[in-house]
Design a protein around this motif. Structure first.
Motif, PDB file in Angstrom:
ATOM      1  N   HIS A   1       0.818  -1.206   0.000  1.00  0.00           N
ATOM      2  CA  HIS A   1       0.000   0.000   0.000  1.00  0.00           C
ATOM      3  C   HIS A   1       0.859   1.268   0.000  1.00  0.00           C
ATOM      4  CE1 HIS A   1      -3.206  -2.819   0.610  1.00  0.00           C
ATOM      5  NE2 HIS A   1      -2.694  -3.228   1.752  1.00  0.00           N
TER       6      HIS A   1
ATOM      7  N   GLN B 175       0.060  -6.975  12.841  1.00  0.00           N
ATOM      8  CA  GLN B 175      -0.439  -7.870  11.801  1.00  0.00           C
ATOM      9  C   GLN B 175      -1.657  -8.640  12.294  1.00  0.00           C
ATOM     10  OE1 GLN B 175       1.854 -11.523  10.290  1.00  0.00           O
ATOM     11  NE2 GLN B 175       2.186  -9.993   8.689  1.00  0.00           N
TER      12      GLN B 175
ATOM     13  N   SER C  43      -4.187 -11.782  11.108  1.00  0.00           N
ATOM     14  CA  SER C  43      -4.206 -12.916  10.177  1.00  0.00           C
ATOM     15  C   SER C  43      -5.464 -13.744  10.356  1.00  0.00           C
ATOM     16  CB  SER C  43      -2.970 -13.807  10.401  1.00  0.00           C
ATOM     17  OG  SER C  43      -1.778 -13.071  10.225  1.00  0.00           O
TER      18      SER C  43
ATOM     19  N   ARG D  96      -4.672 -15.069   5.010  1.00  0.00           N
ATOM     20  CA  ARG D  96      -4.606 -13.641   4.666  1.00  0.00           C
ATOM     21  C   ARG D  96      -4.105 -12.872   5.886  1.00  0.00           C
ATOM     22  NH1 ARG D  96      -8.214  -9.313   1.406  1.00  0.00           N
ATOM     23  NH2 ARG D  96      -7.048 -10.360  -0.223  1.00  0.00           N
ATOM     24  N   SER D  97      -3.133 -11.995   5.652  1.00  0.00           N
ATOM     25  CA  SER D  97      -2.586 -11.165   6.718  1.00  0.00           C
ATOM     26  C   SER D  97      -2.605  -9.710   6.276  1.00  0.00           C
ATOM     27  CB  SER D  97      -1.151 -11.577   7.058  1.00  0.00           C
ATOM     28  OG  SER D  97      -1.120 -12.899   7.564  1.00  0.00           O
ATOM     29  N   GLU D  98      -3.107  -8.857   7.140  1.00  0.00           N
ATOM     30  CA  GLU D  98      -3.115  -7.410   6.916  1.00  0.00           C
ATOM     31  C   GLU D  98      -2.124  -6.778   7.896  1.00  0.00           C
ATOM     32  OE1 GLU D  98      -4.812  -5.966   4.571  1.00  0.00           O
ATOM     33  OE2 GLU D  98      -6.537  -7.247   4.103  1.00  0.00           O
ATOM     34  N   THR D  99      -1.194  -5.985   7.374  1.00  0.00           N
ATOM     35  CA  THR D  99      -0.152  -5.401   8.204  1.00  0.00           C
ATOM     36  C   THR D  99      -0.204  -3.882   8.108  1.00  0.00           C
ATOM     37  OG1 THR D  99       1.254  -7.341   7.868  1.00  0.00           O
ATOM     38  CG2 THR D  99       2.326  -5.343   8.661  1.00  0.00           C
ATOM     39  N   ALA D 100      -0.174  -3.213   9.272  1.00  0.00           N
ATOM     40  CA  ALA D 100      -0.239  -1.754   9.318  1.00  0.00           C
ATOM     41  C   ALA D 100       0.666  -1.242  10.425  1.00  0.00           C
ATOM     42  CB  ALA D 100      -1.681  -1.300   9.559  1.00  0.00           C
TER      43      ALA D 100
ATOM     44  N   PRO E 164      -2.130   1.305   6.647  1.00  0.00           N
ATOM     45  CA  PRO E 164      -1.812   0.014   6.030  1.00  0.00           C
ATOM     46  C   PRO E 164      -0.468   0.018   5.308  1.00  0.00           C
ATOM     47  CG  PRO E 164      -4.078   0.643   5.580  1.00  0.00           C
ATOM     48  CD  PRO E 164      -3.426   1.837   6.186  1.00  0.00           C
TER      49      PRO E 164
ATOM     50  N   TRP F  31       0.950  -3.510   3.980  1.00  0.00           N
ATOM     51  CA  TRP F  31       0.808  -4.514   2.941  1.00  0.00           C
ATOM     52  C   TRP F  31      -0.253  -5.533   3.320  1.00  0.00           C
ATOM     53  CZ3 TRP F  31       5.469  -4.746   5.931  1.00  0.00           C
ATOM     54  CH2 TRP F  31       5.587  -5.851   6.754  1.00  0.00           C
ATOM     55  N   THR F  32      -0.735  -6.237   2.302  1.00  0.00           N
ATOM     56  CA  THR F  32      -1.652  -7.370   2.461  1.00  0.00           C
ATOM     57  C   THR F  32      -0.975  -8.585   1.859  1.00  0.00           C
ATOM     58  OG1 THR F  32      -3.596  -5.937   2.295  1.00  0.00           O
ATOM     59  CG2 THR F  32      -3.925  -8.299   1.906  1.00  0.00           C
TER      60      THR F  32
ATOM     61  N   ASP G 102      -1.498 -12.619   0.800  1.00  0.00           N
ATOM     62  CA  ASP G 102      -2.400 -13.744   0.555  1.00  0.00           C
ATOM     63  C   ASP G 102      -1.561 -14.969   0.218  1.00  0.00           C
ATOM     64  OD1 ASP G 102      -5.204 -12.609   0.621  1.00  0.00           O
ATOM     65  OD2 ASP G 102      -4.241 -11.226  -0.772  1.00  0.00           O
TER      66      ASP G 102
END
Length: 294
Positions: free
Chosen positions: A101, A112, A114, A131-135, A140, A142-143, A145
């Motif tokens: 992002h 993170q 997940s 799926r992991s969302e990191t901020a 944000p 990165w995402t 998959d």
């Protein structure tokens, strides 16, 4: 059955804190071949363009670093989530996509989250989707998959999941490069956090059905993205928006990889990539591979 798909999908999101600095970034870059001589850069260890991967005062971060940031705990956590209990000897990386992002900082601390969105039944195997969302504090980053292929764990009558293949363009590639995987590449790459003995221990590799240890799929993933950035994106890691691949075959340390690139395929603002092992009659390594960029 070691995998309870319904339980895994219904589980609460797992959270973890990640932290990294320039040493983690440099180690990752070295693990995917930064600084090693190539046909294009015979003096790569001191090449100014290559020093952007290895020298802390010039460092930028290849987006595939997201797969190991904080020790690569997203995949490890996914394999230990509720409803999942599998043998590492049966596990192979099936597919990976990173969506960035904004540029990944050289030093960072992030949070993170997940989940396991799906578990697919492929008959003789299961595919675990992570799926992991990191901020970080600025928003944000990165995402990720990930699809994990687990041999011998299918057959419960579940959803087979989607199946699609991306055909290669019917024209010559715009770029073709070769990257040699050093004999010790897996031993160096695993220091970034993937300690699966499949990549180091011959006895464990034999249990998994291989004659010798194989390279991490995510190492091939990083080697390939670096080649694309260096060759097709003017060396600018900030141009990468997403990077997706399917792991189509194994790589053995000590062999070369042939990386072919097609600009504006499958559409504008993208580079389609094919990776094969020329010493094994162009055996496929990475397929359905696309780097989207600005």
């Amino acid at each position: 059955m070691p995998i309870d798909a319904a339980k895994a999908v219904a589980a609460e999101p797992r959270t973890s804190d990640l932290a990294w600095d320039h040493k983690d970034v440099q180690l990752y870059h070295l693990g995917i071949g930064a600084g090693a001589a190539t046909e294009e850069r015979p003096g790569a260890a001191t090449d100014p363009d290559e020093l952007r991967y290895t020298l802390e005062s010039r460092l930028h971060v290849l987006p595939s670093f997201a797969t190991v940031a904080g020790g690569g705990m997203a995949v490890v956590g996914g394999l230990s989530s509720p409803g999942i209990d599998v043998d590492l000897a049966a596990v192979l990386h099936g597919a990976q996509k990173i969506t960035v992002h904004r540029p990944i900082p050289v030093k960072g601390a992030a949070h993170q989250t997940s989940t396991v969105p799906a578990v697919y039944d492929k008959g003789k195997a299961a595919v675990i989707v992570l799926r992991s969302e990191t901020a970080d504090e600025d928003g944000p980053l990165w995402t990720s998959d990930t699809q994990i292929f687990v041999r011998g764990e299918g057959g419960w009558g579940g959803d087979r999941g989607p199946s699609s293949r991306l055909e290669l363009p019917e024209r010559a590639p715009d770029h073709t490069v070769t990257r040699l995987i050093r004999p010790d590449q897996a031993l160096l790459y695993r220091l970034s956090g993937d300690w699966n003995p499949l990549h180091a221990d011959p006895e464990f590799a034999a249990l998994a059905g291989f004659d010798k240890p194989i390279l991490h799929g995510l190492c091939s993933y990083g080697v390939t993205l670096k080649a694309v950035v260096d060759t097709a994106l003017d060396g600018d890691v900030g141009r990468v928006r997403s990077y997706a691949t399917r792991f189509a075959g194994v790589v053995f340390p000590g062999e070369p990889l042939r990386i072919r690139m097609w600009r504006d395929a499958p559409g504008p603002g993208s580079v389609q990539v094919s990776v094969t092992a020329p010493d094994r009659e162009e055996a496929p390594v990475l397929a359905d591979t696309v780097v989207e960029h600005v």
